[in-house]
Design a protein around this motif. Structure first.
Motif, PDB file in Angstrom:
ATOM      1  N   ALA A  53       7.148  -5.597  -8.956  1.00  0.00           N
ATOM      2  CA  ALA A  53       8.070  -6.730  -8.979  1.00  0.00           C
ATOM      3  C   ALA A  53       8.100  -7.445 -10.314  1.00  0.00           C
ATOM      4  CB  ALA A  53       7.698  -7.720  -7.874  1.00  0.00           C
ATOM      5  N   VAL A  54       7.124  -7.205 -11.192  1.00  0.00           N
ATOM      6  CA  VAL A  54       7.081  -7.908 -12.472  1.00  0.00           C
ATOM      7  C   VAL A  54       8.125  -7.374 -13.456  1.00  0.00           C
ATOM      8  CG1 VAL A  54       5.434  -6.430 -13.702  1.00  0.00           C
ATOM      9  CG2 VAL A  54       5.423  -8.906 -14.116  1.00  0.00           C
ATOM     10  N   PHE A  55       8.742  -6.258 -13.146  1.00  0.00           N
ATOM     11  CA  PHE A  55       9.716  -5.662 -14.065  1.00  0.00           C
ATOM     12  C   PHE A  55      11.071  -6.340 -13.890  1.00  0.00           C
ATOM     13  CE2 PHE A  55       6.419  -2.559 -14.279  1.00  0.00           C
ATOM     14  CZ  PHE A  55       6.516  -2.020 -15.553  1.00  0.00           C
ATOM     15  N   ALA A  56      11.212  -7.499 -14.509  1.00  0.00           N
ATOM     16  CA  ALA A  56      12.454  -8.271 -14.478  1.00  0.00           C
ATOM     17  C   ALA A  56      12.426  -9.238 -15.650  1.00  0.00           C
ATOM     18  CB  ALA A  56      12.601  -9.026 -13.165  1.00  0.00           C
ATOM     19  N   HIS A  57      13.597  -9.760 -16.008  1.00  0.00           N
ATOM     20  CA  HIS A  57      13.650 -10.738 -17.086  1.00  0.00           C
ATOM     21  C   HIS A  57      13.013 -12.063 -16.660  1.00  0.00           C
ATOM     22  CE1 HIS A  57      17.063  -8.069 -18.419  1.00  0.00           C
ATOM     23  NE2 HIS A  57      16.413  -8.217 -19.555  1.00  0.00           N
ATOM     24  N   ILE A  58      13.283 -12.483 -15.429  1.00  0.00           N
ATOM     25  CA  ILE A  58      12.731 -13.735 -14.901  1.00  0.00           C
ATOM     26  C   ILE A  58      11.980 -13.411 -13.624  1.00  0.00           C
ATOM     27  CG2 ILE A  58      13.244 -16.040 -14.039  1.00  0.00           C
ATOM     28  CD1 ILE A  58      15.785 -16.010 -15.722  1.00  0.00           C
ATOM     29  N   VAL A  59      10.697 -13.735 -13.600  1.00  0.00           N
ATOM     30  CA  VAL A  59       9.851 -13.499 -12.428  1.00  0.00           C
ATOM     31  C   VAL A  59       9.440 -14.852 -11.855  1.00  0.00           C
ATOM     32  CG1 VAL A  59       7.692 -12.533 -11.574  1.00  0.00           C
ATOM     33  CG2 VAL A  59       9.009 -11.311 -13.321  1.00  0.00           C
ATOM     34  N   ILE A  60       9.759 -15.081 -10.599  1.00  0.00           N
ATOM     35  CA  ILE A  60       9.382 -16.315  -9.909  1.00  0.00           C
ATOM     36  C   ILE A  60       8.120 -16.024  -9.098  1.00  0.00           C
ATOM     37  CG2 ILE A  60      10.106 -18.094  -8.299  1.00  0.00           C
ATOM     38  CD1 ILE A  60      13.010 -17.340  -8.955  1.00  0.00           C
ATOM     39  N   ALA A  61       7.004 -16.579  -9.534  1.00  0.00           N
ATOM     40  CA  ALA A  61       5.723 -16.396  -8.848  1.00  0.00           C
ATOM     41  C   ALA A  61       5.507 -17.612  -7.955  1.00  0.00           C
ATOM     42  CB  ALA A  61       4.594 -16.240  -9.857  1.00  0.00           C
ATOM     43  N   ASP A  62       5.946 -17.496  -6.715  1.00  0.00           N
ATOM     44  CA  ASP A  62       5.937 -18.645  -5.812  1.00  0.00           C
ATOM     45  C   ASP A  62       4.558 -18.821  -5.187  1.00  0.00           C
ATOM     46  OD1 ASP A  62       7.204 -20.813  -4.738  1.00  0.00           O
ATOM     47  OD2 ASP A  62       8.111 -19.732  -3.073  1.00  0.00           O
ATOM     48  N   GLU A  63       4.029 -20.059  -5.282  1.00  0.00           N
ATOM     49  CA  GLU A  63       2.699 -20.390  -4.757  1.00  0.00           C
ATOM     50  C   GLU A  63       1.652 -19.418  -5.268  1.00  0.00           C
ATOM     51  OE1 GLU A  63       2.516 -22.235  -0.726  1.00  0.00           O
ATOM     52  OE2 GLU A  63       4.411 -21.174  -0.455  1.00  0.00           O
ATOM     53  N   ILE A  64       1.540 -19.358  -6.581  1.00  0.00           N
ATOM     54  CA  ILE A  64       0.689 -18.370  -7.236  1.00  0.00           C
ATOM     55  C   ILE A  64      -0.773 -18.514  -6.847  1.00  0.00           C
ATOM     56  CG2 ILE A  64       0.393 -19.804  -9.299  1.00  0.00           C
ATOM     57  CD1 ILE A  64       0.417 -17.230 -10.950  1.00  0.00           C
ATOM     58  N   ASN A  65      -1.196 -19.714  -6.488  1.00  0.00           N
ATOM     59  CA  ASN A  65      -2.607 -19.916  -6.168  1.00  0.00           C
ATOM     60  C   ASN A  65      -2.969 -19.530  -4.735  1.00  0.00           C
ATOM     61  OD1 ASN A  65      -1.071 -22.083  -5.232  1.00  0.00           O
ATOM     62  ND2 ASN A  65      -2.759 -23.549  -5.415  1.00  0.00           N
ATOM     63  N   ARG A  66      -2.054 -18.900  -4.004  1.00  0.00           N
ATOM     64  CA  ARG A  66      -2.378 -18.434  -2.654  1.00  0.00           C
ATOM     65  C   ARG A  66      -2.903 -17.004  -2.652  1.00  0.00           C
ATOM     66  NH1 ARG A  66      -1.785 -21.267   1.562  1.00  0.00           N
ATOM     67  NH2 ARG A  66      -0.600 -23.199   1.559  1.00  0.00           N
ATOM     68  N   SER A  67      -2.902 -16.350  -3.822  1.00  0.00           N
ATOM     69  CA  SER A  67      -3.465 -15.003  -3.920  1.00  0.00           C
ATOM     70  C   SER A  67      -4.814 -15.068  -4.618  1.00  0.00           C
ATOM     71  CB  SER A  67      -2.523 -14.072  -4.687  1.00  0.00           C
ATOM     72  OG  SER A  67      -1.384 -13.764  -3.920  1.00  0.00           O
ATOM     73  N   SER A  68      -5.602 -14.033  -4.431  1.00  0.00           N
ATOM     74  CA  SER A  68      -6.941 -13.999  -5.000  1.00  0.00           C
ATOM     75  C   SER A  68      -6.876 -13.889  -6.517  1.00  0.00           C
ATOM     76  CB  SER A  68      -7.710 -12.808  -4.435  1.00  0.00           C
ATOM     77  OG  SER A  68      -7.123 -11.590  -4.893  1.00  0.00           O
ATOM     78  N   PRO A  69      -7.939 -14.285  -7.212  1.00  0.00           N
ATOM     79  CA  PRO A  69      -7.965 -14.139  -8.674  1.00  0.00           C
ATOM     80  C   PRO A  69      -7.725 -12.700  -9.128  1.00  0.00           C
ATOM     81  CG  PRO A  69      -9.736 -15.582  -7.963  1.00  0.00           C
ATOM     82  CD  PRO A  69      -9.114 -15.027  -6.714  1.00  0.00           C
ATOM     83  N   LYS A  70      -8.147 -11.713  -8.342  1.00  0.00           N
ATOM     84  CA  LYS A  70      -7.908 -10.321  -8.701  1.00  0.00           C
ATOM     85  C   LYS A  70      -6.416 -10.025  -8.776  1.00  0.00           C
ATOM     86  CE  LYS A  70      -8.805  -5.574  -7.193  1.00  0.00           C
ATOM     87  NZ  LYS A  70      -9.464  -4.706  -6.164  1.00  0.00           N
ATOM     88  N   THR A  71      -5.669 -10.551  -7.818  1.00  0.00           N
ATOM     89  CA  THR A  71      -4.221 -10.340  -7.828  1.00  0.00           C
ATOM     90  C   THR A  71      -3.559 -11.157  -8.921  1.00  0.00           C
ATOM     91  OG1 THR A  71      -4.242  -9.880  -5.448  1.00  0.00           O
ATOM     92  CG2 THR A  71      -2.135 -10.479  -6.431  1.00  0.00           C
ATOM     93  N   GLN A  72      -4.007 -12.404  -9.105  1.00  0.00           N
ATOM     94  CA  GLN A  72      -3.459 -13.230 -10.183  1.00  0.00           C
ATOM     95  C   GLN A  72      -3.627 -12.561 -11.540  1.00  0.00           C
ATOM     96  OE1 GLN A  72      -5.199 -17.134 -10.086  1.00  0.00           O
ATOM     97  NE2 GLN A  72      -4.811 -17.419  -7.903  1.00  0.00           N
ATOM     98  N   SER A  73      -4.760 -11.883 -11.728  1.00  0.00           N
ATOM     99  CA  SER A  73      -5.044 -11.274 -13.032  1.00  0.00           C
ATOM    100  C   SER A  73      -4.095 -10.138 -13.368  1.00  0.00           C
ATOM    101  CB  SER A  73      -6.489 -10.768 -13.075  1.00  0.00           C
ATOM    102  OG  SER A  73      -6.688  -9.711 -12.140  1.00  0.00           O
ATOM    103  N   ALA A  74      -3.355  -9.646 -12.369  1.00  0.00           N
ATOM    104  CA  ALA A  74      -2.384  -8.591 -12.650  1.00  0.00           C
ATOM    105  C   ALA A  74      -1.292  -9.079 -13.589  1.00  0.00           C
ATOM    106  CB  ALA A  74      -1.769  -8.085 -11.344  1.00  0.00           C
TER     107      ALA A  74
END
Length: 329
Positions: free
Chosen positions: A110-131
């Motif tokens: 999903a990161v392959f876009a010009h604008i990426v909306i990361a909604d409620e980013i702190n609801r995922s684990s640090p491992k996922t955030q680090s992606a």
């Protein structure tokens, strides 16, 4: 205009820059009522090639601001709902075995876009955030040893709720440092909230927003803003502000060199939006809190000792650091 200011190459022209940025701000303003500072900050991050963290309580329009920017630009947009079961591969992509060709094929995440909306980013684990770390810093992702470039321009707009603790994970320092700016929406005033009740009862304001520019034109706007002149004295001023945070007794963690670089980049866009081809000290001081504050940590025991907030420490720091004075050659 200072005598040492460089002339900007005629990439799009001053009138074109002003017209297109005004159109974007106007389109976003149709959706976000009474929050011109938040709208301007989102555009500054986009044109300064940074990323935006919107931190505020639920229901004040964090995701709506991100969607308004996406709707104003004819570019690829992806929204990622961060949840505890989200995996890093969902963001970056994975290699899938093709039994016909007997080879692994890369499936874009999903990161392959010009604008990426990361909604409620702190609801995922640090491992996922680090992606997102490599993507936000280098504009690419590496999967199974292969590097894949992301579309340009590239912007991550992340939202999070600072008050709700259950089921959330605090963003690590490395993740926060990737964001150019952190802003809060705040509650609307009474007039704006009343207008919202009348206009949004049956129709979403996003439905009326049409793209006013495209990704190729935004790339030219970015090049124009990048060419804004910063005098050596102002570069030294930005560095002095960053170094002052590293020696402030009220702060445990000061601003990183990346923060200094992004402060100057944001100041260039601020100046360009004001119709100037050069940065002035006020551009830097206006941005130091949204650019620096989320990267800093108060000193241990500072709250128990009654020390002031990070924002207050930055305000005092601005008053202490000497502002460069323009001189004629």
């Amino acid at each position: 205009m200072p005598e040492d200011a460089h002339r900007i190459p005629p990439l799009v022209g001053a009138e074109t820059f002003a017209a297109q940025t005004s159109a974007i701000l106007g389109a976003m303003g149709q959706v976000i009522d009474g929050k011109p500072d938040a709208v301007r900050s989102a555009l500054i991050c986009f044109l300064a090639e940074g990323h935006l963290l919107i931190e505020d309580v639920p229901g004040v329009g964090k995701t709506m601001l991100a969607k308004a920017l996406a709707a104003s630009v004819d570019a690829t947009v992806r929204r990622i709902q961060f949840t505890p079961d989200l995996l890093p591969g969902d963001i970056t992509g994975v290699s899938v075995y093709n039994p016909v060709d007997r080879q692994f094929e890369f499936k874009h995440g999903a990161v392959f876009a010009h604008i990426v909306i990361a909604d409620e980013i702190n609801r995922s684990s640090p491992k996922t955030q680090s992606a997102l770390l490599e993507a936000m810093e280098e504009g690419q992702v590496t999967v199974d040893g292969a590097t894949h470039l992301l579309p340009q321009p590239f912007l991550v707009v992340a939202t999070q709720n600072p008050l709700e603790m259950e089921g959330t994970y605090a963003l690590p320092e490395a993740q926060r440092d990737r964001f150019m700016m952190r802003i809060s929406m705040g509650y609307p005033d009474a007039a704006a909230e009343t207008l919202m009740l009348r206009q949004r009862d049956t129709v979403s304001p996003l439905a009326a927003v049409s793209p006013v520019t495209d990704a190729a034109s935004v790339a030219q706007l970015i090049a124009w803003a990048r060419a804004v002149h910063v005098a050596p004295a102002l570069e030294e001023y930005a560095v002095a502000l960053a170094q002052a945070t590293r020696s402030d007794p009220n702060l445990h963690l000061g601003a990183s060199p990346r923060a200094t670089l992004q402060l100057v980049r944001a100041a260039k866009v601020w100046a360009a939006l004001d119709g100037r081809e050069y940065v002035i000290p006020d551009d830097i001081t206006a941005l130091i809190i949204p650019v620096f504050a989320h990267r800093l940590l108060p000193a241990r025991g500072a709250q128990r000792a009654g020390a002031q907030s990070v924002e207050a420490a930055l305000t005092q720091l601005i008053e202490r650091v000497r502002v460069p004075v323009a001189t004629r050659a």
